[in-house]
Enzyme design. Structure first.
Site, mmCIF file in Angstrom:
data_model
loop_
_atom_site.group_PDB
_atom_site.id
_atom_site.type_symbol
_atom_site.label_atom_id
_atom_site.label_comp_id
_atom_site.label_asym_id
_atom_site.label_seq_id
_atom_site.Cartn_x
_atom_site.Cartn_y
_atom_site.Cartn_z
ATOM 1 N N ARG A 170 62.804 -17.531 0.455
ATOM 2 C CA ARG A 170 62.325 -17.982 -0.867
ATOM 3 C C ARG A 170 61.672 -19.363 -0.800
ATOM 4 O O ARG A 170 61.877 -20.205 -1.683
ATOM 5 C CB ARG A 170 63.468 -17.994 -1.900
ATOM 6 N N SER A 217 67.387 -14.651 -9.908
ATOM 7 C CA SER A 217 68.537 -15.287 -9.251
ATOM 8 C C SER A 217 68.426 -16.803 -9.357
ATOM 9 O O SER A 217 67.417 -17.377 -8.950
ATOM 10 C CB SER A 217 68.576 -14.912 -7.770
ATOM 11 N N GLU A 287 67.621 -21.486 -6.178
ATOM 12 C CA GLU A 287 66.423 -20.702 -5.832
ATOM 13 C C GLU A 287 65.329 -21.034 -6.857
ATOM 14 O O GLU A 287 64.167 -21.157 -6.508
ATOM 15 C CB GLU A 287 66.742 -19.198 -5.860
HETATM 16 C C1 LIG Z 1 63.882 -10.422 -14.042
HETATM 17 C C2 LIG Z 1 63.491 -11.184 -12.803
HETATM 18 C C3 LIG Z 1 63.632 -10.598 -11.562
HETATM 19 C C4 LIG Z 1 63.280 -11.307 -10.406
HETATM 20 N N1 LIG Z 1 63.430 -10.700 -9.188
HETATM 21 C C5 LIG Z 1 63.058 -11.351 -8.070
HETATM 22 C C6 LIG Z 1 63.162 -10.736 -6.791
HETATM 23 O O1 LIG Z 1 63.579 -9.591 -6.654
HETATM 24 N N2 LIG Z 1 62.769 -11.433 -5.706
HETATM 25 C C7 LIG Z 1 62.283 -12.707 -5.812
HETATM 26 O O2 LIG Z 1 61.922 -13.295 -4.784
HETATM 27 N N3 LIG Z 1 62.183 -13.325 -7.013
HETATM 28 C C8 LIG Z 1 62.544 -12.682 -8.137
HETATM 29 N N4 LIG Z 1 62.439 -13.294 -9.351
HETATM 30 C C9 LIG Z 1 61.991 -14.696 -9.431
HETATM 31 C C10 LIG Z 1 60.477 -14.911 -9.602
HETATM 32 O O3 LIG Z 1 59.871 -13.828 -10.270
HETATM 33 C C11 LIG Z 1 59.806 -15.123 -8.255
HETATM 34 O O4 LIG Z 1 60.264 -16.314 -7.650
HETATM 35 C C12 LIG Z 1 58.287 -15.190 -8.338
HETATM 36 O O5 LIG Z 1 57.799 -15.254 -7.024
HETATM 37 C C13 LIG Z 1 57.740 -16.366 -9.121
HETATM 38 O O6 LIG Z 1 56.388 -16.092 -9.425
HETATM 39 P P1 LIG Z 1 55.681 -16.810 -10.662
HETATM 40 O O7 LIG Z 1 54.265 -16.423 -10.703
HETATM 41 O O8 LIG Z 1 56.459 -16.610 -11.881
HETATM 42 O O9 LIG Z 1 55.807 -18.315 -10.172
HETATM 43 P P2 LIG Z 1 56.225 -19.584 -11.041
HETATM 44 O O10 LIG Z 1 57.589 -19.380 -11.573
HETATM 45 O O11 LIG Z 1 55.147 -19.914 -11.983
HETATM 46 O O12 LIG Z 1 56.294 -20.700 -9.879
HETATM 47 C C14 LIG Z 1 57.273 -20.605 -8.861
HETATM 48 C C15 LIG Z 1 56.890 -21.603 -7.767
HETATM 49 O O13 LIG Z 1 55.630 -21.214 -7.212
HETATM 50 C C16 LIG Z 1 54.666 -22.264 -7.358
HETATM 51 N N5 LIG Z 1 53.378 -21.647 -7.698
HETATM 52 C C17 LIG Z 1 53.077 -20.823 -8.728
HETATM 53 N N6 LIG Z 1 51.784 -20.459 -8.684
HETATM 54 C C18 LIG Z 1 51.245 -21.112 -7.631
HETATM 55 C C19 LIG Z 1 49.925 -21.197 -7.080
HETATM 56 N N7 LIG Z 1 48.883 -20.547 -7.610
HETATM 57 N N8 LIG Z 1 49.747 -22.005 -6.000
HETATM 58 C C20 LIG Z 1 50.771 -22.686 -5.431
HETATM 59 N N9 LIG Z 1 52.032 -22.635 -5.906
HETATM 60 C C21 LIG Z 1 52.265 -21.867 -6.997
HETATM 61 C C22 LIG Z 1 55.202 -23.140 -8.497
HETATM 62 O O14 LIG Z 1 54.713 -24.466 -8.397
HETATM 63 C C23 LIG Z 1 56.703 -23.035 -8.274
HETATM 64 O O15 LIG Z 1 57.104 -23.926 -7.283
HETATM 65 C C24 LIG Z 1 62.777 -12.615 -10.516
HETATM 66 C C25 LIG Z 1 62.634 -13.198 -11.779
HETATM 67 C C26 LIG Z 1 62.980 -12.494 -12.925
HETATM 68 C C27 LIG Z 1 62.799 -13.140 -14.260
#
Ligand SMILES: Cc1cc2nc3c(=O)[nH]c(=O)nc-3n(C[C@H](O)[C@H](O)[C@H](O)COP(=O)(O)OP(=O)(O)OC[C@H]3O[C@@H](n4cnc5c(N)ncnc54)[C@H](O)[C@@H]3O)c2cc1C
Length: 292
Positions: A170, A217, A287
């Site tokens: 992660r 998580s 995380e």
């Molecule tokens: C119901 C639910 C289930 C989930 N299940 C999982 C799972 O199974 N596995 C898992 O790994 N995660 C899971 N997650 C967590 C989350 O969805 C992941 O971490 C996902 O990768 C975050 O993506 P995001 O676009 O929402 O990023 P954000 O939440 O917007 O950002 C997360 C991080 O990425 C960086 N970031 C975002 N966009 C960019 C970009 N364009 N360039 C550089 N950095 C960037 C941000 O600065 C931050 O540090 C879950 C979340 C929820 C709500």
């Protein structure tokens, strides 16, 4: 508009909106420096101005892993309004970082290209998922990456091959704003992709709370342990502070029951960490990204 930025072009990208509007958890206040660029050149300008002001950028995708608190020293850049695209050449796919994972998996299925089904049901954008090296059920998104393009910390656009990036549990070493990602996907029958994605979504619906907003998580799993089980063993399942609750379904999830604040969620996080440390001598690691 923030005082640190005075270039004309940036005026179009600066917005004066509460982060709550973009937060998957439904929590967030006004940020001092919030930008919603429409072009990659605007991102470059914002990033170089940020570096000159000795501040850090904080890219935001679907905000499904971010708890917005104090954002004063950050320059927040949303991916929301940048043009979206997805280009396919055989099993090589070039996709903009603001593409929704769910849409991507679905569209690739139609082209009989699979591999990312383990992320079905994750409410992320591609860029956020790559930055976090999102994964589940033994798979990680980095397994399918060929290269990424980023606006680097100096505002320049650079391409990095996968071998040049450190991907871990992660986390990744990516330091700029990801704009596009090159994937190599696996040829796979449509029916197989559909069945696998459906199975994973069904599993998630049983195991995880989907009736209230969460960030997934809260903590990483410590070696040989499941964070949720440790929290549950401390008797914290269902513990509520204000509008935030440690999910009754899965103790590693914090849900917003309606009117939770940053402080409510942060208090639960602190309690989970201190109780697990006190009773099991294990220090949980976040995380989710907490802006405090
Ligand atoms: C119901 C639910 C289930 C989930 N299940 C999982 C799972 O199974 N596995 C898992 O790994 N995660 C899971 N997650 C967590 C989350 O969805 C992941 O971490 C996902 O990768 C975050 O993506 P995001 O676009 O929402 O990023 P954000 O939440 O917007 O950002 C997360 C991080 O990425 C960086 N970031 C975002 N966009 C960019 C970009 N364009 N360039 C550089 N950095 C960037 C941000 O600065 C931050 O540090 C879950 C979340 C929820 C709500």
């Amino acid at each position: 508009m923030s005082k640190i930025f005075d270039e004309k072009l940036l005026e179009t990208a600066a917005i004066d909106t509460s982060l709550r509007e973009f937060s998957h958890l439904g929590i967030g206040g006004k940020a001092k420096n919030l930008f919603a660029p429409h072009k990659i050149e605007e991102i470059s300008k914002i990033v170089s101005a940020t570096a000159k002001a000795n501040l850090n950028i904080f890219p935001v995708g679907a905000a499904s892993n971010i708890l917005f608190g104090n954002t004063r020293d950050k320059v927040i850049i949303l991916d929301k309004f940048i043009p979206k695209f997805c280009e396919v050449n055989g099993n090589e796919v070039l996709v903009s970082a603001n593409y929704k994972i769910a849409k991507f998996i679905d569209e690739m299925k139609e082209l009989t290209l699979g591999g990312l089904e383990f992320l079905a049901g994750v409410p992320a954008n591609i860029g956020g998922a790559v930055s976090m090296n999102a994964g589940a059920f033994g798979g990680n998104i980095s397994d399918f990456i060929e290269f990424i393009e980023v606006v680097d910390h100096d505002g320049k656009i650079r391409e990095y091959q996968k071998e040049e990036i450190d991907f871990g549990y992660r986390k990744s070493s990516i330091n700029g704003f990801i704009t596009k990602v090159g994937f190599i996907l696996a040829p796979k029958p449509k029916e197989e992709i559909m069945a696998e994605a459906a199975k994973i979504i069904a599993f998630r619906k049983v195991q995880h709370p989907y009736n209230f907003p969460s960030l997934g998580s809260t903590f990483k799993n410590p070696e040989n342990h499941a964070a949720g089980k440790l929290i549950e063993e401390c008797g914290l399942k269902g513990k509520t502070i204000g509008g935030a609750q440690i999910s009754k379904k899965h103790a590693n999830f914090i849900v917003n029951k309606g009117n939770a604040t940053y402080r409510d969620v942060k208090s639960l996080i602190d309690l989970m960490m201190s109780e697990v440390y006190r009773t099991m001598n294990i220090m949980l690691q976040l995380e989710i990204k907490v802006l405090d």
